[in-house]
Design a protein around this motif. Structure first.
Motif, mmCIF file in Angstrom:
data_model
loop_
_atom_site.group_PDB
_atom_site.id
_atom_site.type_symbol
_atom_site.label_atom_id
_atom_site.label_comp_id
_atom_site.label_asym_id
_atom_site.label_seq_id
_atom_site.Cartn_x
_atom_site.Cartn_y
_atom_site.Cartn_z
ATOM 1 N N SER A 47 0.850 -1.266 -0.080
ATOM 2 C CA SER A 47 -0.051 -0.110 -0.069
ATOM 3 C C SER A 47 0.851 1.279 0.086
ATOM 4 C CB SER A 47 -1.045 0.083 1.126
ATOM 5 O OG SER A 47 -0.095 -0.043 2.605
ATOM 6 N N ASN A 48 1.841 1.236 0.542
ATOM 7 C CA ASN A 48 2.817 2.331 0.340
ATOM 8 C C ASN A 48 4.318 1.844 0.564
ATOM 9 O OD1 ASN A 48 3.785 5.022 0.364
ATOM 10 N ND2 ASN A 48 2.762 5.580 2.293
ATOM 11 N N ALA A 49 5.415 2.387 -0.169
ATOM 12 C CA ALA A 49 6.612 2.129 -0.221
ATOM 13 C C ALA A 49 7.189 2.772 1.116
ATOM 14 C CB ALA A 49 7.354 2.573 -1.419
ATOM 15 N N VAL A 50 7.740 2.216 2.168
ATOM 16 C CA VAL A 50 8.386 2.569 3.238
ATOM 17 C C VAL A 50 9.793 1.845 3.380
ATOM 18 C CG1 VAL A 50 8.056 3.192 5.819
ATOM 19 C CG2 VAL A 50 6.057 3.033 4.409
ATOM 20 N N PHE A 51 10.719 2.748 3.820
ATOM 21 C CA PHE A 51 12.282 1.946 4.004
ATOM 22 C C PHE A 51 12.707 2.774 5.098
ATOM 23 C CE2 PHE A 51 16.787 2.040 3.149
ATOM 24 C CZ PHE A 51 16.705 0.667 2.906
ATOM 25 N N MET A 52 13.122 1.904 5.965
ATOM 26 C CA MET A 52 13.774 2.359 7.352
ATOM 27 C C MET A 52 12.909 3.515 7.828
ATOM 28 S SD MET A 52 16.524 0.647 7.872
ATOM 29 C CE MET A 52 17.199 -0.832 6.849
ATOM 30 N N GLY A 53 11.368 3.279 7.699
ATOM 31 C CA GLY A 53 10.600 4.309 8.375
ATOM 32 C C GLY A 53 10.573 5.659 7.363
ATOM 33 N N ARG A 54 11.154 5.917 6.810
ATOM 34 C CA ARG A 54 10.983 6.841 5.731
ATOM 35 C C ARG A 54 10.289 6.658 4.469
ATOM 36 N NH1 ARG A 54 14.350 7.066 9.940
ATOM 37 N NH2 ARG A 54 15.413 8.916 10.320
ATOM 38 N N LYS A 55 9.396 7.654 4.032
ATOM 39 C CA LYS A 55 8.560 7.547 2.808
ATOM 40 C C LYS A 55 8.624 9.200 2.306
ATOM 41 C CE LYS A 55 4.618 8.745 5.690
ATOM 42 N NZ LYS A 55 3.318 8.461 6.185
ATOM 43 N N ASP A 56 8.083 9.204 1.011
ATOM 44 C CA ASP A 56 7.827 10.244 0.380
ATOM 45 C C ASP A 56 6.324 10.821 0.986
ATOM 46 O OD1 ASP A 56 8.782 11.899 -2.085
ATOM 47 O OD2 ASP A 56 6.435 11.929 -2.190
ATOM 48 N N SER A 57 6.239 12.106 0.610
ATOM 49 C CA SER A 57 4.811 12.743 1.097
ATOM 50 C C SER A 57 3.700 12.183 0.299
ATOM 51 C CB SER A 57 4.993 14.683 0.989
ATOM 52 O OG SER A 57 5.526 14.572 -0.304
ATOM 53 N N ILE A 58 3.962 11.896 -0.934
ATOM 54 C CA ILE A 58 3.030 11.114 -1.863
ATOM 55 C C ILE A 58 3.279 9.823 -1.546
ATOM 56 C CG2 ILE A 58 1.968 10.958 -4.086
ATOM 57 C CD1 ILE A 58 3.386 13.614 -4.860
ATOM 58 N N ALA A 59 1.804 9.041 -1.481
ATOM 59 C CA ALA A 59 2.000 7.455 -1.144
ATOM 60 C C ALA A 59 2.438 6.744 -2.486
ATOM 61 C CB ALA A 59 0.473 7.084 -0.752
ATOM 62 N N ALA A 60 3.211 5.842 -2.271
ATOM 63 C CA ALA A 60 3.723 5.191 -3.429
ATOM 64 C C ALA A 60 3.344 3.450 -3.440
ATOM 65 C CB ALA A 60 5.346 5.147 -3.484
ATOM 66 N N PRO A 61 2.130 3.204 -3.943
ATOM 67 C CA PRO A 61 1.762 1.787 -3.773
ATOM 68 C C PRO A 61 1.979 1.068 -4.844
ATOM 69 C CG PRO A 61 -0.306 3.422 -4.440
ATOM 70 C CD PRO A 61 1.031 4.154 -4.287
ATOM 71 N N TYR A 62 2.277 -0.062 -4.746
ATOM 72 C CA TYR A 62 2.851 -0.603 -5.845
ATOM 73 C C TYR A 62 2.098 -2.206 -6.015
ATOM 74 C CZ TYR A 62 7.180 1.953 -5.992
ATOM 75 O OH TYR A 62 7.836 3.056 -6.317
ATOM 76 N N LEU A 63 2.109 -2.579 -7.196
ATOM 77 C CA LEU A 63 1.771 -3.867 -7.667
ATOM 78 C C LEU A 63 2.960 -4.788 -8.284
ATOM 79 C CD1 LEU A 63 -0.763 -5.686 -7.823
ATOM 80 C CD2 LEU A 63 -1.133 -5.287 -10.251
ATOM 81 N N ASN A 64 3.241 -5.877 -7.753
ATOM 82 C CA ASN A 64 4.608 -6.314 -7.970
ATOM 83 C C ASN A 64 4.562 -7.824 -8.531
ATOM 84 O OD1 ASN A 64 7.235 -7.610 -5.682
ATOM 85 N ND2 ASN A 64 7.424 -6.949 -7.939
ATOM 86 N N PRO A 65 4.529 -7.896 -9.744
ATOM 87 C CA PRO A 65 4.506 -9.541 -10.260
ATOM 88 C C PRO A 65 6.272 -9.895 -10.223
ATOM 89 C CG PRO A 65 4.135 -8.133 -11.871
ATOM 90 C CD PRO A 65 4.321 -7.155 -10.795
ATOM 91 N N SER A 66 6.400 -11.247 -9.999
ATOM 92 C CA SER A 66 7.916 -11.726 -9.929
ATOM 93 C C SER A 66 7.749 -13.050 -10.221
ATOM 94 C CB SER A 66 8.554 -11.516 -8.647
ATOM 95 O OG SER A 66 7.781 -12.387 -7.749
ATOM 96 N N ILE A 67 8.922 -13.593 -10.732
ATOM 97 C CA ILE A 67 9.072 -15.012 -11.112
ATOM 98 C C ILE A 67 10.470 -15.464 -10.596
ATOM 99 C CG2 ILE A 67 10.343 -14.338 -13.372
ATOM 100 C CD1 ILE A 67 8.894 -17.204 -14.445
ATOM 101 N N THR A 68 10.468 -16.724 -9.941
ATOM 102 C CA THR A 68 11.682 -17.065 -9.421
ATOM 103 C C THR A 68 11.980 -18.472 -9.769
ATOM 104 O OG1 THR A 68 11.350 -15.710 -7.225
ATOM 105 C CG2 THR A 68 12.718 -17.698 -7.054
ATOM 106 N N TYR A 69 13.329 -18.645 -10.015
ATOM 107 C CA TYR A 69 13.696 -20.117 -10.140
ATOM 108 C C TYR A 69 14.669 -20.575 -9.060
ATOM 109 C CZ TYR A 69 15.750 -24.412 -11.846
ATOM 110 O OH TYR A 69 16.275 -25.896 -12.034
ATOM 111 N N HIS A 70 14.549 -21.649 -8.343
ATOM 112 C CA HIS A 70 15.203 -22.112 -7.190
ATOM 113 C C HIS A 70 15.850 -23.587 -7.654
ATOM 114 C CE1 HIS A 70 16.584 -23.191 -3.199
ATOM 115 N NE2 HIS A 70 16.464 -21.870 -3.089
ATOM 116 N N HIS A 71 17.156 -23.555 -7.665
ATOM 117 C CA HIS A 71 17.720 -24.854 -7.965
ATOM 118 C C HIS A 71 17.942 -25.689 -6.670
ATOM 119 C CE1 HIS A 71 20.991 -27.657 -9.142
ATOM 120 N NE2 HIS A 71 20.435 -27.608 -10.199
#
Length: 362
Positions: A47-71
């Motif tokens: 819902s919002n990009a927060v890093f080490m308690g810090r964020k921008d004044s404008i919310a940054a919600p992300y939709l994140n698709p990913s693919i993983t290969y694990h040997h």
């Protein structure tokens, strides 16, 4: 269910949230796939990009698709992108590539990875100036509770880096069929803020924008030219004649005529000028100047944030569903020095959540 570990390691790198604990049941489940290779697809929303308690004044919600290969050896690779869903900002804001190796048994889990970030130039994410990181994650199950330690080094585009250390403690509550789990967790994060200074400088440059101006002036010019013209005139004259014949006389007269001519000359007139934010940094004192911005003691290692979270997981044969609500309390307010202006950082606690679904190809 090693894919769960990989999934949340990616979350820790991508959504700027470290020390997500998986608990004893997850580690034991991972052991069952220890000698198998697999691939997984994940779809997460933050819902919002927060890093080490810090964020921008404008919310940054992300939709994140990913693919993983694990040997089965423990080596894995993950590719993902982050789609910014904020109104009027719809775009892919980040591409992320991660490679790593992990190992686990019933008590112990360790993971070492490296990630490469490709942020959109218009990104306002607080780590939008980060280009890469290397991380090591250690988790240990003490039966009554779990402890976690993650060490990371982030490299930014302004040739600076930040070292982060995150610790966490949690307790697992697991259903009798091992399909449902929730794990109350408290985490404390330490680090420096060079990444934050780079973010502030970029934001200041973006806000300064570009501008155009016009100036006008009066000018004088001189020139020479040549021209031809026809005219009419009258005159008087005197003459002498002997005998019969024609006579000639001389006279003077005035006349008027019209003609065309070309000439050359020099003059001064109006002009236009255009400046960008970069130009304004080097022009004379009569124009606006972009002053240097500094985060006070940005290189100092200090407490950055305290996080409280309550992760939920529901696990089936191939699918894993998750929901992680988080409250982040930023620590160590610092001073933002902008030329002659000094402001104290305005830090506020933030609530955000992560929701996800993962499918594992057995």
């Amino acid at each position: 269910m090693k894919n769960i570990k990989v999934k949340y390691n990616l979350l820790a790198l991508f959504i700027f949230f470290t020390t997500i604990l998986f608990g004893q049941d997850v580690i034991e489940a991972a052991k069952s796939t220890k000698n198998k290779s697999y691939a997984s697809l994940d779809l997460n929303f933050i819902s919002n990009a927060v890093f080490m308690g810090r964020k921008d004044s404008i919310a940054a919600p992300y939709l994140n698709p990913s693919i993983t290969y694990h040997h089965k050896s423990g080596f894995y690779g993950t590719g993902s992108f982050s789609y910014l869903t904020q109104k009027d900002q719809n775009r892919i804001d980040l591409y992320l590539l991660t490679v790593g190796i992990d190992y686990s048994n019933t008590k112990f889990y360790v993971d070492v990875s490296a990630s490469k970030y490709f942020f959109n130039d218009e990104s306002y994410n607080v780590i939008s100036q980060v280009e890469s990181d290397i991380s090591a994650n250690l988790k240990y199950n003490l039966n009554l509770f779990n402890i976690s330690l993650m060490a990371s080094n982030y490299f930014s585009s302004n040739n600076t880096s930040d070292f982060f250390l995150s610790t966490a403690i949690s307790h697992d509550f697991v259903s009798t069929n091992n399909k449902f789990q929730f794990s109350p967790t408290i985490g404390v994060h330490f680090g420096s803020q060079n990444f934050y200074e780079a973010y502030y400088v970029k934001k200041q440059t973006q806000n300064s924008g570009t501008g155009t101006g016009t100036q006008t002036g009066d000018g004088t010019g001189t020139g020479t030219g040549e021209g031809d013209g026809d005219g009419t005139g009258t005159g008087t004259g005197t003459g002498t004649q002997t005998g019969e014949g024609d006579g000639n006389g001389t006279g003077t007269g005035t006349g008027t005529g019209e003609g065309d001519g070309n000439g050359t000359g020099t003059s001064t007139g109006s002009s236009k000028a255009s400046y960008t934010a970069k130009d304004l940094m080097s022009v004379d004192d009569e124009t606006t100047t972009i002053t240097e911005l500094v985060i006070n003691e940005s290189e100092k290692f200090k407490t950055m944030a305290i996080d409280l979270k309550l992760p939920f997981w529901y696990i089936t044969k191939s699918f894993t569903y998750s929901f992680i609500p988080v409250i982040s309390f930023p620590q160590s307010e610092t001073l933002v020095i902008n030329g002659d202006t000094i402001e104290k950082e305005n830090l506020k606690s933030t609530f955000y959540f992560i929701a996800g679904i993962s499918y594992k190809f057995n």
